[in-house]
Design a protein around this motif. Sequence first.
Motif, short mmCIF file in Angstrom:
data_model
loop_
_atom_site.label_atom_id
_atom_site.label_comp_id
_atom_site.label_asym_id
_atom_site.label_seq_id
_atom_site.Cartn_x
_atom_site.Cartn_y
_atom_site.Cartn_z
N TRP A 58 38.73 -34.57 -68.17
CA TRP A 58 37.43 -34.42 -67.54
C TRP A 58 37.23 -33.11 -67.30
O TRP A 58 36.37 -32.32 -67.56
CB TRP A 58 37.23 -35.28 -66.38
CG TRP A 58 35.93 -35.08 -65.50
CD1 TRP A 58 35.65 -33.90 -64.91
CD2 TRP A 58 34.82 -35.73 -65.48
NE1 TRP A 58 34.40 -34.00 -64.06
CE2 TRP A 58 33.80 -35.31 -64.53
CE3 TRP A 58 34.65 -37.14 -65.98
CZ2 TRP A 58 32.82 -35.93 -64.22
CZ3 TRP A 58 33.44 -37.69 -65.82
CH2 TRP A 58 32.42 -37.10 -64.89
N ASN A 59 38.02 -32.21 -66.46
CA ASN A 59 37.94 -30.94 -65.95
C ASN A 59 38.03 -30.01 -67.11
O ASN A 59 37.36 -28.72 -67.00
CB ASN A 59 39.04 -30.57 -64.77
CG ASN A 59 38.49 -31.29 -63.58
OD1 ASN A 59 37.96 -30.83 -62.65
ND2 ASN A 59 38.86 -32.34 -63.60
N VAL A 88 38.07 -42.67 -64.66
CA VAL A 88 38.77 -41.98 -63.62
C VAL A 88 39.46 -42.42 -62.44
O VAL A 88 40.35 -41.84 -61.84
CB VAL A 88 37.58 -40.94 -62.99
CG1 VAL A 88 36.96 -39.97 -64.12
CG2 VAL A 88 36.63 -41.79 -62.20
N SER A 131 33.14 -36.35 -71.75
CA SER A 131 32.74 -36.52 -70.54
C SER A 131 32.17 -37.64 -70.46
O SER A 131 32.56 -38.49 -69.34
CB SER A 131 31.81 -35.30 -70.10
OG SER A 131 32.81 -33.96 -70.39
N SER A 152 34.02 -40.53 -68.11
CA SER A 152 33.51 -40.74 -66.92
C SER A 152 33.89 -42.36 -65.94
O SER A 152 33.61 -42.56 -64.92
CB SER A 152 32.06 -40.83 -66.85
OG SER A 152 31.30 -41.70 -67.74
N GLU A 194 37.07 -30.54 -70.23
CA GLU A 194 35.86 -30.52 -70.96
C GLU A 194 34.80 -29.59 -69.98
O GLU A 194 33.95 -28.92 -70.82
CB GLU A 194 35.50 -31.88 -71.23
CG GLU A 194 36.31 -32.42 -72.35
CD GLU A 194 35.56 -33.44 -72.90
OE1 GLU A 194 34.82 -34.23 -72.35
OE2 GLU A 194 35.89 -33.45 -74.21
N TYR A 195 34.76 -29.91 -68.87
CA TYR A 195 33.90 -29.08 -67.82
C TYR A 195 34.21 -27.78 -68.11
O TYR A 195 32.96 -26.91 -68.06
CB TYR A 195 33.87 -29.62 -66.47
CG TYR A 195 32.78 -29.43 -65.73
CD1 TYR A 195 31.50 -29.73 -65.93
CD2 TYR A 195 33.07 -28.25 -64.68
CE1 TYR A 195 30.57 -29.06 -65.07
CE2 TYR A 195 31.92 -28.01 -63.75
CZ TYR A 195 30.84 -28.46 -64.10
OH TYR A 195 29.61 -28.15 -63.28
N ASP A 232 41.80 -37.30 -65.50
CA ASP A 232 41.06 -36.27 -64.68
C ASP A 232 41.31 -35.13 -65.20
O ASP A 232 40.38 -34.09 -65.16
CB ASP A 232 41.71 -36.38 -63.12
CG ASP A 232 41.52 -37.53 -62.54
OD1 ASP A 232 40.57 -38.52 -62.89
OD2 ASP A 232 42.34 -37.90 -61.62
#
Length: 837
Positions: free
Chosen positions: A765-766, A832, A825, A829, A768-769, A762
Amino acid sequence: MWDCREIWLFFCGLTILPLVCFSANFVPLDNYLIDCGASTDTAIDNRNFTADSFYKDFLSTQQDVLASTSLKSIASSSDSPLYATARIFTAPSKYTFPIKKRGRHWIRLYFFPFAYEKYDLSAANFAVSTQDYNLVSDFSVQKNHVMKEYSLDVNSDTLVINFAPSANSIAFVNAIEVVSVPDGLIVDNGFSLYPSGSYSGLLTKALETVFRVNMGGPSVSSGNDTLQRTWVADEKFLIQPNLATNFSNISAVKYVNGGPTANTAPPSVYGTLTRMNSAGDPRSNFNVTWQFDVEPQFQYLVRLHFCDIVSKGLNELYFNVYINSLLAAKDLDLSIVNNNVLATPFFKDLVTAPSASTKMLVSIGPSTVNNNYPDAILNGLEIMKMNNSASSFSSSTAPETGSSGSGSKKVGLIVGVSLGAFFAVVMVLVFFLLCRKRRRLEKEKQGHSKTWVPLSINDGTSHTIGSKYSTGTSGSAASNFGYRFPFVTVLEATNNFDESWVIGIGGFGKVYKGELNDGTKVAVKRGNPRSQQGLAEFRTEIEMLSQFRHRHLVSLIGYCDEKNEMILIYEYMEKGTLKSHLYGSGLPSLSWKERLEICIGAARGLHYLHTGYAKAVIHRDVKSANILLDDNLMAKVADFGLSKTGPEIDQTHVSTAVKGSFGYLDPEYFRRQQLTEKSDVYSFGVVLFEVLCARPVIDPTLPREMVNLAEWTMKWQKRGQLEQIIDPTLAGKIRPDSLRKFGETAEKCLADFGVDRPSMGDVLWNLEYALQLQEAVVQGDPEENSTNMIGELSPQLNNFDHEVSVSAAQFEASSLDDLSGVSMSRVFSQLVKSEGR
């Protein structure tokens, strides 16, 4: 009654008197200047060095050997004629100087080796001592001239200087000074760097001058210093000269009553300085750093000289000073410390802790206390070695006294017998304990089904490196993993563990830069037998890195366990640690994109540890110093000595003793001694805020509410004002959405309870965002202005069934090393859900 002329002269006298006092030359009461081996006196810088035949009553030696050479032969080493003659000692000899005024004295010893008849002074090996201190041991001068300067507190009516040749050798000296030091030149109180606080007792310490440097100006000869000191220019010590520039305004220097005088440092030192070369950029944020070679295991008195000759008004210049990355002066405003008077000299005495490093770094950099133009200055620097507990300046021996009387021999005999008996008892006790420990280890070894040699885990065979490194061969099971290196290969790779090749020091031991026979650059970590980390950490490191191969984990190339050594050999990471790029080392500042990419790389490595094997591996020591960067700033997680495999499938945690680094340690793990992957997540959250703010995680020199980085940043994050405390070099360079996403991610990582923290997948993910938000605003993204994706993933992703998640995790474990060029990402995905492992 006085007439007007007399009154005028009286007031002129009052005005001039302080200036005369401040600039008057010190007249030492004891002033012995000896040109050893000379037949006539020698004048140097308006001082007269007397031929030592005049001091015959002071000298006790078995044989008079006076040596001389031509001035032409010493021209390449020194222009001083003092080096053209020498007195040679074939047996222990001593000078005894009557002391008129007790107190601090300088001892200056001049040495220059030349050949004289049957004596080759470059082959001389000897010791020099006083009745209280050992000055040098096993001393030799091979080529160039050497002047050794000491400052000793003499509390007797005589000062004895002993010269003791080593076996089958000689001793020599070209010139000697014994000179009184002005009262107040050395003060009793200073500031201890570690532990941070006040330091008292400097007056009782003997000091050896190691460096005396004039920043921003030329060398200052002894003839231009009121106390006959020599100051060298600073250019050769600057690590990055392009970051520094010089400034000079000697006439502006004002010595004031009660402050430093010309005896502290001359106007030619206080009137020149080195400062930041900001090149007109008001957003400049870097340190100017000097590097000095020092002898480890000693404390040093570092005297910093300042004089603000650049400011046009008060309170314009604020800056910070660091020594070995420790804060030595924060938000220093010279106009305040000098009672609102500019161009006034000021010095600060700092005492270092004994260090294993052979390098000392001194840095100056801008302060954030106000918005003025970033600048920092340093005018002069003195580094003085302090005597150790054995009253010695040599790490190998205690004081030598040369020839001594019968009384001292009796005392020596008594002490020797006592110490002998004591050490005999100690040796018996040590032998008993070693035998006991050996029996225990043998029992433990019998209890294990596998040998401790890590590579035997793979196929039951211990492997050694093949080809050019040894005559051994390697089995296929270890073909992609680390190999056992012969000790001779490690010695060759590190130039016999050359101290100048040390690139780091950690809890396990020193790390050396090395190069293998085929030209491969490596980092060699050599275990310190006295380290608190030992065989268990050594074995863990090899076992972990032998099982894993990932582009964001530092690769183990080999190890060595010969001769009771514990040596690990890794791939060499050219850019060093993430920590060194954030603060304290003077390296250029990283951009926000670079920082995000580094955090993403480290997160990938940690995510692989947590999910890429049959059982999770918990790092337990995640910190910026254990994230290394290669030449392209790609991040790799390092140092697995404290790592531990995670809980079984039917367990929630591993119960284990608390280990880790203060400031990064998970408070829940600390309280309950229950370890999970979420402990790594907490530590990584601290790293994220460290990356954002570019400051140490624990800084005891700051106000109480700012000491702990995690607590301080969380307060600002919860206020929604994180932009107020970010690294000043990033101000205005981070998109608000990217900063908000980054802050929310770090905040989630630092949740009090592990169950409330995100997984590393998680977090990845964040991050990379956050990078995507920084590089381009996502059109039509409903989360564009309120981006909290942790725990708020799309329904489609949350509907993946258990079987699909497991397949994705297996895919990650086997293939992630080849996916760095793919958008992570998309990869993560499908990972998660916490039940995906």
